[in-house]
Design an enzyme around this catalytic site. Structure first.
Site, mmCIF file in Angstrom:
data_model
loop_
_atom_site.group_PDB
_atom_site.id
_atom_site.type_symbol
_atom_site.label_atom_id
_atom_site.label_comp_id
_atom_site.label_asym_id
_atom_site.label_seq_id
_atom_site.Cartn_x
_atom_site.Cartn_y
_atom_site.Cartn_z
ATOM 1 N N TRP A 118 -17.348 28.511 -26.051
ATOM 2 C CA TRP A 118 -16.046 29.203 -26.126
ATOM 3 C C TRP A 118 -16.221 30.703 -26.349
ATOM 4 O O TRP A 118 -15.567 31.304 -27.204
ATOM 5 C CB TRP A 118 -15.153 28.589 -27.209
ATOM 6 C CG TRP A 118 -14.860 27.143 -26.990
ATOM 7 C CD1 TRP A 118 -14.444 26.546 -25.840
ATOM 8 C CD2 TRP A 118 -14.942 26.079 -27.949
ATOM 9 N NE1 TRP A 118 -14.272 25.195 -26.003
ATOM 10 C CE2 TRP A 118 -14.574 24.880 -27.306
ATOM 11 C CE3 TRP A 118 -15.288 26.023 -29.298
ATOM 12 C CZ2 TRP A 118 -14.546 23.649 -27.952
ATOM 13 C CZ3 TRP A 118 -15.268 24.799 -29.941
ATOM 14 C CH2 TRP A 118 -14.898 23.630 -29.275
ATOM 15 N N HIS A 119 -17.105 31.303 -25.541
ATOM 16 C CA HIS A 119 -17.365 32.744 -25.623
ATOM 17 C C HIS A 119 -17.130 33.405 -24.260
ATOM 18 O O HIS A 119 -18.023 34.052 -23.718
ATOM 19 C CB HIS A 119 -18.812 33.006 -26.056
ATOM 20 C CG HIS A 119 -19.102 32.666 -27.479
ATOM 21 N ND1 HIS A 119 -20.382 32.488 -27.961
ATOM 22 C CD2 HIS A 119 -18.280 32.478 -28.540
ATOM 23 C CE1 HIS A 119 -20.338 32.207 -29.256
ATOM 24 N NE2 HIS A 119 -19.071 32.198 -29.627
ATOM 25 N N HIS A 140 -22.480 35.665 -30.880
ATOM 26 C CA HIS A 140 -21.104 35.195 -30.894
ATOM 27 C C HIS A 140 -20.232 36.412 -30.620
ATOM 28 O O HIS A 140 -20.485 37.498 -31.155
ATOM 29 C CB HIS A 140 -20.790 34.552 -32.239
ATOM 30 C CG HIS A 140 -21.681 33.375 -32.524
ATOM 31 N ND1 HIS A 140 -21.198 32.121 -32.779
ATOM 32 C CD2 HIS A 140 -23.031 33.258 -32.570
ATOM 33 C CE1 HIS A 140 -22.204 31.280 -32.979
ATOM 34 N NE2 HIS A 140 -23.331 31.960 -32.855
ATOM 35 N N VAL A 166 -2.132 32.166 -31.688
ATOM 36 C CA VAL A 166 -1.611 32.447 -33.019
ATOM 37 C C VAL A 166 -2.016 33.882 -33.320
ATOM 38 O O VAL A 166 -2.958 34.410 -32.690
ATOM 39 C CB VAL A 166 -2.199 31.465 -34.063
ATOM 40 C CG1 VAL A 166 -3.715 31.582 -34.145
ATOM 41 C CG2 VAL A 166 -1.576 31.667 -35.443
ATOM 42 N N GLY A 172 -12.181 40.869 -24.419
ATOM 43 C CA GLY A 172 -13.479 40.405 -23.928
ATOM 44 C C GLY A 172 -13.600 40.379 -22.422
ATOM 45 O O GLY A 172 -14.722 40.348 -21.891
#
Length: 582
Positions: A517-518, A562, A114, A552
């Site tokens: 979820w990093h 985070h 999204v 990333g």
């Protein structure tokens, strides 16, 4: 909320029709008539920042391609406390390969599909070791938290890349440029919970402290930190020295989530006539643009999510990949850029041998442990909370995470350091939130670019991993054994590494561990001219002209934080590097 959301959506739409262009499908894009200086792939943090910053210059015509829909008007995205109920329409639906270190379990892996990417859809996740059961289990969450990490993390970028301009000192002004610290929702006085010297006040990304607090539970933690010799209160975790008990800072402004799309692709950005946003369109491959001595890649093949129709668009200057730590290597590999041997196995013709594409994935591992306590948790009345949020953007739903978390280092006297070196980036970098790095990979399953990537996190495949988790549990046990919790904490639920046989603890760890979820590191920077790595220090793909990566995947090791703040600062500097090139 319904009326207000509709109004905002209509305002943005009408602005887009008059000035900038927001296309909801590839069919609306006339690639034969429109030309672009820069094409940015992916509307997450990296892509939103770069597309916005480049289009600030009216001389640059910028196309941003996003596989998912618009973020505007989606209530569960806008309301911070509703992130646990975001429709799966807005995620990729990734699942890892069976993890050898987790008894062959496959893990669901949430990544945003999204506008705003994962900054729009951060999800519910227990923070390892710091979970607490108070009658019923309370779990802290991994959502919208703004933590920069240790100064050592960013200095490590300079060491790994051979370019010391990647450093905490160089990047700190970009943190300030990116941030706009605002009062907590409702305007409570947060003095004494942060240090104003380390924050920006004019940037696009709004950051704030929690709406509520301090609660009785918060005050217990502060009292315990006063008496603890191991974990002290840290006034400012974003100073480059994050260790200690901290007040949470989140990307929330006026009670609403501030995703990268909100901060960088709002109404003002969409009004720019030189910015085109193409939604619901997936990039499938990058292609050579012309015959030359050096491989020149500035052409992007794209496909409509709805119809499957494909077309190609070419940038005059650069294609910038910001598809994330999974999407970027997936796109490169499908384009024939990667390890030649691996590509041959899936019948993809190699056009550029870069062996480390998709390798070096690192992430944070989570493991919940719990305690019982002499307390009662009052459940949130979500109907009333939503009404309060709609009325004045305050209340429980204006928060996403708990009020406080802890970062800490494993004591240097811990037995594991007799057998393993300390993996931290430096003395300012904590080991525990808990967030432990592991090495994995992203591969392609076939020569169909629409097939999902093969994601292997590599969790618990190194002996250090399990021993470090044990030390994290022990650290948390020592914390809740502190005098401030006497009479409040009534028992430890475990798993307890000091009570269970080593094999049984390991089995429980493998059965319960998950991901934060990093993901980072799948297209990492390295020194210019080096044969290892994927990108030069300027984030250009090695050996390729016209192709750059800004997300990333470029970060060499997962930071002690985070990851959204790290990607923001990378992208802010990358925008200047790109501008300086032209």
């Amino acid at each position: 909320m319904g009326k207000l959301t509709t109004l905002v959506g209509l305002l943005v739409l009408s602005a887009s029709l008059v000035h900038g262009k927001v296309y909801t499908d590839l069919e609306q894009l006339d690639s034969a008539k429109e030309s672009y200086d820069f094409i940015v792939v992916g509307g997450g943090v990296g892509g939103s920042v770069v597309a916005s910053r480049l289009s600030e210059n009216p001389r640059y015509n910028v196309l941003l391609v996003e596989a998912g829909p618009d973020n505007v008007g989606v209530t569960e995205i806008a309301v911070p406390g509703m992130f646990f109920g975001i429709n799966r329409t807005y995620t990729w639906g990734h699942v890892t390969t069976p993890q050898v270190g987790l008894n062959d379990r496959s893990l669901p892996y949430t990544q945003g599909r999204v506008l705003g990417g994962s900054s729009s859809v951060s999800e519910w996740k227990a923070i390892t070791v710091l979970s607490l059961v108070v009658k019923t289990e309370m779990k802290l969450v991994d959502g919208m938290m703004y933590t920069r990490g240790s100064s050592d993390d960013f200095d490590l970028w300079g060491k790994v890349s051979g370019d010391r301009s990647w450093s905490w000192k160089t990047l700190f002004p970009y943190f300030l440029r990116n941030e706009k610290l605002v009062p907590p929702p409702g305007g409570r006085n947060a003095s004494g919970q942060y240090d104003p010297r380390y924050h920006g006040y004019r940037g696009p990304t709004t950051v704030s402290l929690p709406w509520g607090g301090p609660t009785d539970f918060d005050l217990l933690a502060l009292k315990n930190a006063e008496q603890s010799k191991e974990i002290k209160f840290n006034l400012e975790p974003n100073s480059g020295k994050p260790s200690g008990l901290i007040w949470v800072q989140s990307t929330i402004g006026n009670g609403e989530r501030c995703s990268a799309a909100v901060g960088f692709l709002g109404t003002k950005a969409r009004e720019r006539p030189n910015l085109t946003i193409l939604l619901n369109t997936q990039a499938t491959r990058v292609l050579p643009s012309k015959e030359s001595r050096q491989l020149d890649i500035r052409t992007l093949e794209i496909a409509s999510i709805a119809s499957g129709k494909t077309t190609a668009v070419t940038a005059k200057k650069e294609v910038i990949l910001s598809a994330g730590a999974f999407g970027t290597p997936h796109l490169l590999l499908n384009s024939g850029i990667g390890d030649k041997k691996d590509l041959e196995e899936v019948k993809v013709k190699a056009i550029h041998h870069l062996p480390e594409v998709g390798k070096g994935l690192s992430d944070h591992l989570t493991f919940p442990v719990g305690w019982t306590a002499n307390d009662t948790i009052k459940p949130v009345d979500y109907a009333a909370a939503l009404e309060q949020w709609q009325t004045n953007r305050t209340g429980p739903l204006s928060e996403a995470v708990g009020h406080q978390v802890m970062f800490a280092r494993i004591p240097p006297s811990a037995p594991l350091f007799k057998e393993h070196r300390d993996p931290a980036s430096g003395p300012n970098a904590p080991h525990i939130e808990i967030t432990l790095a592991a090495s994995g990979s992203v591969k392609i399953a076939s020569n169909n670019p629409l097939d999902k990537p093969l994601i292997d996190l590599g969790f618990l495949t190194h002996p250090f991993d399990i021993e470090a988790i044990k030390e994290g549990v022990r650290l948390a046990k020592r914390w809740y054994d502190g005098p401030a919790y006497k009479g409040y904490i009534t028992g430890f639920l475990g798993p307890d590494p000091d009570a269970l046989p080593a094999e049984e603890f390991a089995d429980q760890l493998k059965a319960a561990a998950g991901t934060f979820w990093h993901p980072v590191g799948t297209a990492t920077i390295s020194p210019k001219g080096a044969k290892h790595g994927v990108l030069d220090p300027d984030l250009k793909v090695k050996g390729v002209k016209g192709l750059r990566v800004v997300d990333g995947s470029a970060i060499p090791y997962v930071p002690t934080a985070h990851t959204q703040a790290s990607v923001y600062v990378l992208s802010e500097r990358a925008s200047d590097l790109i501008k300086d090139s032209w």
